[in-house]
Design an enzyme around this catalytic site. Structure first.
Site, mmCIF file in Angstrom:
data_model
loop_
_atom_site.group_PDB
_atom_site.id
_atom_site.type_symbol
_atom_site.label_atom_id
_atom_site.label_comp_id
_atom_site.label_asym_id
_atom_site.label_seq_id
_atom_site.Cartn_x
_atom_site.Cartn_y
_atom_site.Cartn_z
ATOM 1 N N ARG A 1 0.847 -1.214 0.000
ATOM 2 C CA ARG A 1 0.000 0.000 0.000
ATOM 3 C C ARG A 1 0.870 1.246 0.000
ATOM 4 O O ARG A 1 0.587 2.224 -0.668
ATOM 5 C CB ARG A 1 -0.950 -0.010 1.210
ATOM 6 N N LYS B 1 -9.954 7.226 -18.482
ATOM 7 C CA LYS B 1 -10.339 7.770 -19.780
ATOM 8 C C LYS B 1 -9.170 7.623 -20.769
ATOM 9 O O LYS B 1 -8.778 6.513 -21.076
ATOM 10 C CB LYS B 1 -10.818 9.208 -19.596
ATOM 11 N N ASP C 1 -8.237 19.657 -13.560
ATOM 12 C CA ASP C 1 -8.616 18.294 -13.935
ATOM 13 C C ASP C 1 -8.326 18.174 -15.432
ATOM 14 O O ASP C 1 -9.050 18.719 -16.261
ATOM 15 C CB ASP C 1 -10.104 18.070 -13.621
ATOM 16 N N TYR D 1 -17.012 18.259 -13.823
ATOM 17 C CA TYR D 1 -17.540 16.892 -13.838
ATOM 18 C C TYR D 1 -18.557 16.698 -12.709
ATOM 19 O O TYR D 1 -18.330 17.160 -11.586
ATOM 20 C CB TYR D 1 -16.351 15.934 -13.686
HETATM 21 C C1 LIG Z 1 -14.497 10.360 -15.243
HETATM 22 C C2 LIG Z 1 -14.039 11.666 -14.744
HETATM 23 C C3 LIG Z 1 -13.649 11.838 -13.402
HETATM 24 C C4 LIG Z 1 -13.759 10.715 -12.378
HETATM 25 O O1 LIG Z 1 -12.885 9.687 -12.628
HETATM 26 P P1 LIG Z 1 -13.158 8.133 -12.213
HETATM 27 O O2 LIG Z 1 -11.964 7.446 -12.741
HETATM 28 O O3 LIG Z 1 -14.441 7.725 -12.862
HETATM 29 O O4 LIG Z 1 -13.253 8.110 -10.723
HETATM 30 C C5 LIG Z 1 -13.162 13.075 -13.028
HETATM 31 N N1 LIG Z 1 -13.087 14.107 -13.898
HETATM 32 C C6 LIG Z 1 -13.466 13.978 -15.187
HETATM 33 C C7 LIG Z 1 -13.340 15.147 -16.105
HETATM 34 C C8 LIG Z 1 -13.956 12.769 -15.653
HETATM 35 O O5 LIG Z 1 -14.347 12.653 -16.928
#
Ligand SMILES: *Cc1c(COP(=O)(O)O)cnc(C)c1O
Length: 389
Positions: free
Chosen positions: A47, A202, A177, A99
């Protein structure tokens, strides 16, 4: 090294012991010690750190041009590591369109620590600057944003808020982000941001087969705090998931070029279709603040949003008549996906909030995959025909 070379080689050199060209997946929870306080290979408990995650963190830091990166079990877990920098009663300034899960984290989890969110009236550096208060510790933004692809000037915002001092005598940290552009198309730290977060689920993973997140940062003290949090809170990324991300990273630059090409082709097609009311794509010369694409990005991800004439019934008809494109949450994979932000990614927002920022019931978001654009256009044309008739 240039970006594509970094993507293939950094954090992914042959294993010194075996010569394995791919980083081995180290499946162990713990590591044998020589004696009290004496580690054998630098690792103690998986961890805290392990070879698979270490290699991935080196890769992601290099992609973002950062000194450090930390990998987490999801994009949301990465966001919580950043939000843990806050004390009760601190405040966040956010750009209008973030988001839905981030919105939910702010409003339904961190509200219990009395952490307040001030949403800027628009995405200009002035509006963001005017939203700062003595309690502001973080400024949180997405550019291009999810799902309306709004752009904001990262460098100008960093400069404007850089002279502000809050009650702690520090400047608010600018958090970006960077999920949508991916590190291939935007590196916020080089534009003056302090922290980058990613949903690696993504584009970085890029194959729709893993949930993962990361943060990247240059400041030693901020890194130490988030590193402590990563181990103490424990939402770490599993070794096999680290392997999947490193595999995806090798083709990130190639994939992004194809996603981008498809976004240009499909946005143009949608704009000319009679069933479509409005198309959101930052590549259009008349898109608000289009000049920022050239100023702060190396390209555009495969994301396009559009409004269909009529209401939710037409949206349902459109979805039902797609044959190739899949109705699903998420983005950034090889297959094209459509989603309905109002009831899916942004369902956490109350209806009036959604409508206010433009996430109406007739809005559709499409993540263009890496298929041949002619097939995508055929599928879209066919499904949109059912509405115009
Ligand atoms: C999908 C997404 C998140 C969250 O990510 P997860 O891997 O689903 O927890 C945060 N910000 C954006 C812009 C996203 O598209």
């Amino acid at each position: 090294m240039r970006f594509s070379t970094i993507a293939v080689h950094v954090g992914q050199r042959p294993d010194p012991q075996t010569g394995a060209v791919c980083v081995p997946v180290t499946l162990t929870s713990t590591f044998a010690m020589e004696g009290i306080g004496q580690l054998r290979g630098g690792y103690e408990y998986a961890r805290s750190d392990n070879p698979s995650r270490h290699a991935l963190e080196v890769s992601i830091a290099a992609l973002e041009g950062a000194k450090y990166a930390l990998a987490f079990a999801s994009g949301q877990a990465a966001s919580t590591a950043v939000l843990d920098l806050l004390q009760p009663n601190d405040e966040i300034v956010a750009t209008p369109n973030v988001y839905g899960g981030t919105y939910r984290l702010f409003h339904n989890i961190y509200n219990k620590y009395n952490i307040k969110i001030n949403v800027a009236r628009d995405t200009t550096a002035e509006a963001i600057n005017e939203s700062l208060t003595q309690k502001t510790v973080l400024v949180w933004g997405e550019s291009p944003s999810n799902p309306l692809l709004q752009l904001f000037d990262i460098a100008e915002t960093a400069e404007r808020i850089g002279t502000f001092r809050n009650q702690y005598g520090t400047k608010p940290l600018l958090v970006i982000d960077n999920t949508f552009p991916s590190p291939a198309f935007q590196n916020p730290l080089s534009l003056g941001a302090d922290i980058v977060t990613h949903s690696c689920t993504k584009y970085i993973g890029g194959h729709s087969d893993v949930i993962a997140g990361a943060v990247a940062v240059n400041d030693d003290a901020v890194y130490e705090k988030m590193k402590f949090y990563q181990n103490a809170a424990g939402a770490v990324l599993a070794p096999f998931s680290c392997f999947l991300l490193q595999r995806g990273i090798r083709t990130l630059p190639l994939r992004m070029k194809k996603h981008e090409e498809n976004a240009y082709k499909i946005s143009e097609f949608l704009r000319g279709n009679a069933a479509v009311e409005e198309v959101f794509f930052p590549g259009f010369a008349d898109f608000p603040r289009h000049e920022l694409v050239a100023k702060q990005m190396n390209g555009l991800p495969g994301m396009v949003s559009f409004k269909i004439h009529g209401g939710i019934d037409n949206v349902k008809k459109f979805f039902a008549n797609l044959n190739l494109i899949i109705l699903a949450e998420s983005l950034g994979g090889p297959e094209s996906l459509v989603c309905h932000p109002a009831t899916m990614t942004h369902a956490a927002l109350p209806e009036n909030e959604r409508n206010k920022i433009g996430i109406t019931d007739n809005l559709v978001r499409i993540s263009l995959g890496i298929e041949d654009h002619e097939d995508l256009i055929d599928d879209l044309r066919n499904a949109l025909k059912t509405i115009t008739k």
